[in-house]
Design a protein around this motif. Structure first.
Motif, PDB file in Angstrom:
ATOM      1  N   LEU A 212      10.582 -80.998  -9.251  1.00 54.26           N
ATOM      2  CA  LEU A 212       9.596 -79.903  -9.668  1.00 54.26           C
ATOM      3  C   LEU A 212       9.050 -79.371  -8.880  1.00 54.26           C
ATOM      4  CD1 LEU A 212       9.544 -83.452 -10.993  1.00 54.26           C
ATOM      5  CD2 LEU A 212       8.110 -81.774 -13.013  1.00 54.26           C
ATOM      6  N   ARG A 213       9.165 -78.068  -9.009  1.00 55.90           N
ATOM      7  CA  ARG A 213       8.790 -77.440  -7.329  1.00 55.90           C
ATOM      8  C   ARG A 213       6.576 -76.266  -8.223  1.00 55.90           C
ATOM      9  NH1 ARG A 213      11.928 -77.284  -3.944  1.00 55.90           N
ATOM     10  NH2 ARG A 213      13.988 -77.837  -3.953  1.00 55.90           N
ATOM     11  N   GLY A 214       6.643 -75.640  -6.693  1.00 51.87           N
ATOM     12  CA  GLY A 214       5.218 -74.932  -7.796  1.00 51.87           C
ATOM     13  C   GLY A 214       5.742 -74.082  -8.572  1.00 51.87           C
ATOM     14  N   PHE A 215       6.797 -73.487  -8.631  1.00 50.58           N
ATOM     15  CA  PHE A 215       6.505 -72.506  -9.586  1.00 50.58           C
ATOM     16  C   PHE A 215       7.636 -73.167 -11.033  1.00 50.58           C
ATOM     17  CE2 PHE A 215      10.827 -72.476  -6.952  1.00 50.58           C
ATOM     18  CZ  PHE A 215      11.596 -72.937  -7.532  1.00 50.58           C
ATOM     19  N   SER A 216       7.672 -74.650 -10.569  1.00 48.68           N
ATOM     20  CA  SER A 216       8.666 -75.613 -11.735  1.00 48.68           C
ATOM     21  C   SER A 216       7.927 -76.065 -11.960  1.00 48.68           C
ATOM     22  CB  SER A 216       9.909 -75.149 -11.907  1.00 48.68           C
ATOM     23  OG  SER A 216      10.569 -75.343 -12.719  1.00 48.68           O
ATOM     24  N   PRO A 217       6.071 -76.552 -12.517  1.00 52.23           N
ATOM     25  CA  PRO A 217       6.111 -77.624 -12.065  1.00 52.23           C
ATOM     26  C   PRO A 217       5.891 -78.464 -13.336  1.00 52.23           C
ATOM     27  CG  PRO A 217       4.242 -76.212 -12.793  1.00 52.23           C
ATOM     28  CD  PRO A 217       5.537 -75.748 -12.831  1.00 52.23           C
ATOM     29  N   LEU A 218       6.244 -78.333 -14.279  1.00 51.93           N
ATOM     30  CA  LEU A 218       6.444 -79.219 -16.109  1.00 51.93           C
ATOM     31  C   LEU A 218       8.390 -79.199 -16.314  1.00 51.93           C
ATOM     32  CD1 LEU A 218       4.947 -80.348 -17.861  1.00 51.93           C
ATOM     33  CD2 LEU A 218       5.361 -78.875 -19.319  1.00 51.93           C
ATOM     34  N   GLN A 219       8.303 -80.866 -16.720  1.00 52.54           N
ATOM     35  CA  GLN A 219       9.834 -80.869 -16.631  1.00 52.54           C
ATOM     36  C   GLN A 219       9.606 -82.020 -16.745  1.00 52.54           C
ATOM     37  OE1 GLN A 219      12.856 -80.299 -13.822  1.00 52.54           O
ATOM     38  NE2 GLN A 219      11.621 -79.070 -12.322  1.00 52.54           N
ATOM     39  N   GLY A 220      10.955 -82.306 -18.178  1.00 50.10           N
ATOM     40  CA  GLY A 220      11.208 -83.405 -18.987  1.00 50.10           C
ATOM     41  C   GLY A 220      12.435 -83.853 -20.189  1.00 50.10           C
ATOM     42  N   LEU A 221      12.194 -85.017 -20.313  1.00 54.71           N
ATOM     43  CA  LEU A 221      13.682 -85.897 -21.452  1.00 54.71           C
ATOM     44  C   LEU A 221      12.899 -85.802 -22.968  1.00 54.71           C
ATOM     45  CD1 LEU A 221      13.533 -88.679 -20.282  1.00 54.71           C
ATOM     46  CD2 LEU A 221      15.016 -87.068 -18.398  1.00 54.71           C
ATOM     47  N   ASP A 222      14.468 -86.251 -23.287  1.00 51.47           N
ATOM     48  CA  ASP A 222      13.638 -86.949 -24.809  1.00 51.47           C
ATOM     49  C   ASP A 222      14.309 -88.246 -24.604  1.00 51.47           C
ATOM     50  OD1 ASP A 222      13.202 -84.418 -25.966  1.00 51.47           O
ATOM     51  OD2 ASP A 222      14.509 -83.629 -26.561  1.00 51.47           O
TER      52      ASP A 222
ATOM     53  N   ILE B 265       2.009 -97.430 -29.497  1.00 50.62           N
ATOM     54  CA  ILE B 265       1.596 -96.582 -30.837  1.00 50.62           C
ATOM     55  C   ILE B 265       1.715 -95.181 -30.518  1.00 50.62           C
ATOM     56  CG2 ILE B 265      -0.944 -95.990 -30.193  1.00 50.62           C
ATOM     57  CD1 ILE B 265      -1.865 -96.365 -32.287  1.00 50.62           C
ATOM     58  N   PHE B 266       1.916 -94.485 -28.873  1.00 49.87           N
ATOM     59  CA  PHE B 266       2.320 -93.038 -28.521  1.00 49.87           C
ATOM     60  C   PHE B 266       3.904 -92.671 -28.865  1.00 49.87           C
ATOM     61  CE2 PHE B 266      -0.066 -93.193 -24.392  1.00 49.87           C
ATOM     62  CZ  PHE B 266      -1.158 -93.077 -25.309  1.00 49.87           C
ATOM     63  N   PHE B 267       4.642 -93.785 -29.095  1.00 51.81           N
ATOM     64  CA  PHE B 267       6.255 -93.126 -29.826  1.00 51.81           C
ATOM     65  C   PHE B 267       5.976 -92.413 -31.013  1.00 51.81           C
ATOM     66  CE2 PHE B 267       7.192 -95.838 -26.092  1.00 51.81           C
ATOM     67  CZ  PHE B 267       7.891 -95.545 -25.661  1.00 51.81           C
ATOM     68  N   THR B 268       6.636 -91.450 -31.269  1.00 53.28           N
ATOM     69  CA  THR B 268       7.341 -91.500 -32.674  1.00 53.28           C
ATOM     70  C   THR B 268       9.492 -91.452 -32.216  1.00 53.28           C
ATOM     71  OG1 THR B 268       7.601 -88.955 -32.028  1.00 53.28           O
ATOM     72  CG2 THR B 268       5.733 -89.494 -32.967  1.00 53.28           C
ATOM     73  N   ARG B 269       9.740 -90.881 -33.542  1.00 48.01           N
ATOM     74  CA  ARG B 269      10.768 -91.039 -33.610  1.00 48.01           C
ATOM     75  C   ARG B 269      11.733 -90.224 -32.627  1.00 48.01           C
ATOM     76  NH1 ARG B 269      13.930 -89.990 -39.367  1.00 48.01           N
ATOM     77  NH2 ARG B 269      15.382 -90.414 -38.146  1.00 48.01           N
ATOM     78  N   LEU B 270      11.008 -89.113 -32.256  1.00 43.46           N
ATOM     79  CA  LEU B 270      11.413 -88.253 -30.930  1.00 43.46           C
ATOM     80  C   LEU B 270      10.562 -87.664 -30.071  1.00 43.46           C
ATOM     81  CD1 LEU B 270      14.349 -87.011 -30.004  1.00 43.46           C
ATOM     82  CD2 LEU B 270      13.965 -84.734 -30.711  1.00 43.46           C
ATOM     83  N   ASN B 271      11.321 -88.476 -28.581  1.00 46.35           N
ATOM     84  CA  ASN B 271       9.670 -88.875 -27.414  1.00 46.35           C
ATOM     85  C   ASN B 271       9.856 -87.634 -26.627  1.00 46.35           C
ATOM     86  OD1 ASN B 271       7.972 -91.073 -29.232  1.00 46.35           O
ATOM     87  ND2 ASN B 271       9.787 -91.689 -28.785  1.00 46.35           N
TER      88      ASN B 271
END
Length: 852
Positions: free
Chosen positions: A155-165, A227-233
């Motif tokens: 993660l960098r300053g210009f790309s601060p948000l990343q994730g996965l499922d 309780i945060f979990f759903t089928r696709l998280n």
């Protein structure tokens, strides 16, 4: 009255409290069986839950007791295991999975008048459903690499948000979860203004702080509220970093944080009570959110040769279509698995404990006799025709079966298929809009530049363009024409299959572009580009078009904030155009078969394909057959309802208009050896060698074009080897008719057949599947080319002549020289003759004296 009401309320409260204590104290399984945990892959010794780390800010309110490490893998519940204290659940959100208020344990009660199934002859009689025991906890340890990361997340300053499922099986509910993070953060960051925050479905999980003494962090343990979990998280990482106290350049290289792809998520789940209704299909057998290989055991209760294999193959091809890129495996047995779900296919499977037989094509679901939480889907009928009818209905009319566990079905009417109309392939007779390939939402991205939009598509491998002309692509894109972004150098890069094609400027100040904005119907921000895809960069089967928007924000100097949020959209009316091309291919080429099941996938339903099997296939060969059917269904995205299954002991059913697939062990090949008579190879017992060539074959080999793809050509002297713990994939022309194909999958054991079919789904091994022979020894694939070439498809006569001349350039040169010599000789003779005639011709007055 008051005392009575009080007693009733006290009883209900006590029952609720007892139920909660019972659920909170479920026994724990540390190494769930493969069937319990499918389709996830459970490690042999899964990690126990860990105590929360001190930096896990959300874990300070309560500290969970650690779970002891299991001494050895076991599938039995561990009594006395410590279970962390859990707070009572809050009010459920609408999108959170909740257990049914009053589940029916052990099965679904059939409606009045419907028979109660008790299983096949191998299954014990089952009466009324009894309360099932509490489901044990299933613990899964999944690394971020298993969840989709191919490298550490940066993660960098210009790309601060990343994730996965993180998908959760639909029939399970999360009871506990943790994330264990390893990684590092830049040592140049300010501790009071920099951090890495973890969220799940936008809910806060924890924060990693900067440590000036050590850039590396981890392992850090964060509890995740179930309780945060759903089928696709959606597990997201938000980086916030500053390296100076006044203002920061977000593109500065010191702003970075890295999360290791070996970080892991530990999830404990319990099975929900099964809901056995046909309307829920393909669940619980297939969950679209999961990304692992689909594994469904098949039960064929009656050992009757090829009987029922075609119906089972139709069902397997349907599941293969659903699994698509995930791949599918269908182990075959005569009895039900000890745990989990299964599909049973066969004639006259009893409907109840009284042995009531089906009255027609029948589909129903029942409990697995060996596992109350498992479900068995039964496909049966009075005879083989009924069973195939039930399989076709399952493959094409799942959404009309009704909210019932049992149904007698009627056959479906299917329109005849046309060549190359498989749903998996883009149409080749017209331009195809991007909106037909993916949703408009997936064609728009927003965030820090650069941004990429990916368009997947599949094409038949035999598309041919004259002179290798490129396929046209018309792109319509929108980007914000804003002063916050640099116009110079901003571009749209076009790539296909990770190979660069061309680039287009995103901002243009030319006059005609400005004038276009005043024309009627002009759409603000819309730009049109004409791209082209070279045929040599395209694969037969899966392809991906990458559209990368490379834009940088304007550098306004220190302490002047700019908007780094960039929006990129490719309009759904953009088109790919594969028309004005021909269908023509030179075979044998096993890469076509591995990439898209060609030439068999030419017909979506495989109505021009026959599969030759041993007369009495064992469970291993049947497993390989069903796995192959899953591969064929995934290749066309259409169930293989038209395929023929033929015994190797009786080849009379093979017609001249059929392409043939041979699937057999070497000892059961029998008369099917003759199907390889037009290939370059012969099978003698457990040995393969290059066959003897006739004079005609020698002429073919003299003049045909040799490939330069790296296959081992002319291996007559070395290829004479025994086949021991190995499998073969052989391609050749059909012995019955020209321009028809034979592909043989052979091995000395059924397990080798299964491994060769599995190689067709392995992206790492596919590059080695080419030529006309592939030998698999362990994990090593070796390919050869020795068979003479033949063609499928058609081309105009003028293109065929051109191809012939291009293929034999030396002959063309020799013919040209010979023609030039003949022309020179002929011209010389004509000139001499003309001179002789001129000299012999007597002109008027030629003999008269010349006057002086």
């Amino acid at each position: 009255m008051f005392k009575s009401c009080f007693r009733v309320i006290w009883s209900v409260s006590a029952s609720s409290m007892a139920s909660w204590v019972f659920l909170a104290g479920c026994p724990v399984v540390y190494a769930a069986s493969q069937q319990d945990s499918a389709p996830y892959q459970v490690p042999e010794r899964p990690s126990p839950f860990l105590a929360p780390s001190d930096v896990s800010l959300n874990a300070r309110a309560r500290v969970a007791a650690p779970v002891p490490t299991a001494a050895a893998p076991t599938a039995a519940p561990v009594s006395g295991a410590a279970v962390p204290d859990m707070p009572p659940p809050s009010a459920p959100a609408s999108d959170v999975m909740q257990a049914p208020a009053a589940p029916v344990q052990g099965g679904v009660v059939a409606p009045a008048g419907a028979p109660v199934f008790t299983g096949s002859a191998q299954a014990p009689a089952v009466g009324l459903p009894e309360p099932a025991p509490a489901s044990p906890e299933i613990i899964r340890v999944l690394s971020l690499r298993q969840l989709g990361l191919t490298a550490p997340m940066t993660l960098r300053g210009f790309s601060p948000l990343q994730g996965l499922d993180i998908p959760i099986p639909a029939d399970e509910i999360v009871t506990r979860a943790q994330i264990v993070l390893d990684g590092a953060m830049s040592p140049s960051l300010l501790p009071e203004a920099s951090s890495l925050t973890v969220t799940l479905n936008e809910q806060y999980v924890g924060t990693v702080l900067v440590d000036l003494k050590n850039s590396r962090f981890g392992p850090l343990v964060f509890d995740i509220d179930p309780i945060f979990f759903t089928r696709l998280n959606h597990l997201n990482f938000q980086f916030s970093g500053e390296y100076r106290r006044d203002c920061n350049d977000m593109h500065n290289g010191v702003l970075w944080a890295r999360v290791s792809d070996l970080s892991k998520v530990i999830i404990a789940t319990v099975k929900l009570p099964p809901v056995r209704k046909l309307s829920h299909l393909p669940e619980p057998f297939f969950d679209p959110n999961l990304r692992e290989v689909l594994k469904i055991p098949f039960v064929l209760p009656y050992a009757s040769g090829l009987h029922d294999l075609k119906a089972a193959g139709i069902v397997a091809s349907w599941f293969g279509k659903l699994a698509d890129f995930r791949g599918a495996s269908f182990p075959v047995a005569a009895t039900f698995p000890k745990m989990g779900n299964a599909v049973e296919v066969g004639e006259n499977i009893p409907l109840d404990s009284n042995g009531t037989l089906p009255s027609g094509p029948t589909l129903f679901e029942v409990a697995n006799p060996n596992d109350p939480n498992g479900t068995v889907l039964v496909v049966t009928g009075q005879n083989q025709k009924d069973v195939e009818t039930a399989a076709r209905v399952l493959a094409f009319s799942t959404d009309t079966l009704g909210d019932v566990p049992f149904r007698v079905v009627s056959d479906v009417t299917l329109a005849p298929r046309k060549p190359y109309d498989a749903p998996a392939f883009v149409p080749t007779d017209r331009a195809v809009r991007f909106g037909e390939l993916m949703s408009a939402m997936d064609l728009q991205h927003q965030g820090g530049a650069p941004l990429g939009i990916y368009v997947p598509f599949r094409i038949p491998p035999d598309l041919y363009r004259w002179k290798q002309h490129a396929f046209p692509v018309k792109l319509r894109a929108r980007t914000p024409v804003a002063a916050a972004f640099e116009h110079e150098g901003a571009r749209l890069d076009v790539l296909v299959n990770n190979a660069y094609v061309q680039s287009f400027p995103l901002f243009s100040d030319v006059f005609w572009k400005k004038a276009e904005a005043h024309l009627p119907g002009y759409q603000g921000g819309m730009m049109t580009f004409d791209a082209a895809l070279p045929p040599w960069l395209l694969f037969g089967g899966r392809n991906q078009l990458d559209l990368n928007f490379n834009v940088l924000p304007i550098d306004r100097g220190a302490c002047r904030r700019t908007n780094d949020d960039f929006i990129a959209e490719v309009d759904s009316t953009s088109t790919l155009d594969f028309s004005n091309s021909y269908h023509y291919a030179t075979l044998p080429d096993l890469s076509y078969f591995a990439g898209s099941a060609f030439p068999f996938s030419r017909m979506a339903d495989y109505s021009q394909t026959a599969v030759v099997l041993p007369a009495q296939p064992d469970s291993g060969t049947s497993t390989a057959f069903l796995n192959l059917m899953g591969f064929l269904g995934a290749a066309t995205q259409y169930p293989a309802v038209g395929i023929d299954v033929v015994s190797s002991a009786d080849l009379a059913g093979l017609g001249a208009a059929k392409d043939i697939i041979v699937l057999s062990t070497l000892d059961q090949l029998g008369a099917a050896k003759t199907l390889l008579s037009r290939s370059a190879y012969e099978i003698n017992g457990q040995t393969i060698h290059v066959g003897q060539k006739t004079l005609l074959d020698g002429l073919w080999y003299l003049f045909q074009d040799r490939d330069n793809g790296g296959q081992h050509n002319d291996v007559q002297s070395v290829l004479n080897a025994p086949i021991v713990n190995a499998s073969l994939l052989i391609g050749g022309e059909s012995p019955y008719t020209n321009h028809r194909s034979v592909v043989a999958i052979l091995g000395d054991r059924p397990e080798q057949l299964q491994q060769m079919v599995a190689s067709l789904l392995d992206s790492q091994k596919l590059p080695a599947v080419q030529g006309d022979l592939v030998i698999k020894n362990g994990d090593v694939l070796t390919n050869y080319r020795n068979s003479y070439l033949y063609t499928v498809g058609s081309l105009p006569l003028w293109i065929r002549i051109e191809l012939l001349l291009e293929a034999h350039v030396l002959l063309v040169i020799l013919a040209s020289l010979l023609g030039a010599g003949l022309l020179a000789v002929g011209t010389a003779k004509w000139l001499r003759s003309h001179a002789r005639r001129r000299l012999q011709r007597q002109l008027q007055g030629e003999d008269e004296p010349i006057d002086s």
